[in-house]
Enzyme design. Sequence first.
Site: not given
Length: 322
Positions: A153, A127
Site C-alpha cells: 500500500y 498516505s
Amino acid sequence: MRPSTVLVTGCAGFIGSHLCERLLHDGYHVIGLDNFDPFYPRAVKEANLAGFAHHPHFSFHEADLRQGPAALPAVAADIVVHLAAKAGVGPSVQEPASYLESNVMGTVHLLEWMRQRGIRKLFFASSSSVYGNSPEKPFREDLNTLATCISPYAASKLAGEELVHTYHHLYKLDALNARFFTVYGPRQRPDLAIHKFVRLLRAGQPIPVFGNGSTSRDYTFVADTVDGIVRGVRYLLSHTGVFETVNLGNSRPVPLLELIEAVGQVVGVQPELSFQPLQAGDVDITFADISKAQLLLGYAPRTSLTEGLRQFVAWLPQTQEV
C-alpha cells in the site's frame, strides 16, 4: 465569476463524502466518481452519498479507473481531487497486485484522462505510510521515503506521488501531494481500528492489541483533513507552476493503549485486552510535521481526540454487527 467545478474520485467513501458535502456547502460545483469497490458493502457507500446525491450542484458517475481513460465520463472540471484507492496496509500485504493495479494504474489512467481533457490541477491523496519506520520524527516531507516503504500500500502511494510529479514536469500539471495521517470520524471504514473497537466494546468482546500496545498513530479528525483538502484546492486554483507535498496530520501521536482507553471512556465500557503479535507491514509510529501545511495552506487541525471520538460514537449505529 462562475463557481469552480471540482471532480472528486472516491466520492462515496469516508473522506470523499465528507469532502463533497464541504465543497457543496462552500459553493463549488462537484462531480463525483466512484466504482463502489466491494472492499466494504455498496450500501454503506450509498448511505454516504445520500445527504447530497440530489444537490443541484452535484452530479455522480459510476466509473472504474482501472478500465482506462475511455471509461471515464466526458466532463469538464477546473480541478481534480483524487481520493479513490484501495486502502489498508494489512490487506495490501495479502493482495499486493490488486493494490498496484488500483492505486498505480488507476492513477495513471486518471492522469491520462486529465491530460486528454486539458485539466491541469490535481490534489492527490497520499498516505503517511510512505514514511514507514523512518528514524527521523516528526515526519517531514523532505525525508527519503524511497528507503522507508514497508508495505505494498505504501509503495503504491509513493508511486502515485512520483507519477504526479512526472506529469507536473512533462505536462505542466499543477499538483499537491497530501499525505493523510490516520483519519477517523463519522463514516469511517468499518475495517479500521476505532470502528472495530467501538463495536467490540458494545458487544462486550475483548479488543485485540497487536504488539505491546506502544505503537502510536497521529489520529486526525475527518473534518480537519477535509479542511486541509479544501485549503489545498483553493491554493491550486489560485497558483500556477505548483508542485508541493504536504502532511495533513494532527502532530500528536497517540499510543494504542491510550487510544483504547479513550474509546472505552467515550463508550462507557472498561476495555478487555487480547494481546497478539504485530501485523506484517505495520509501522511503529506515525507523527506528522505539519509546519509546511500550516505555512502554505493555513492548515490548523482543531478537533481533540476526545471530541472526535464522541462524534464518531454518536454516529455509529448501535445495531452494527461485530
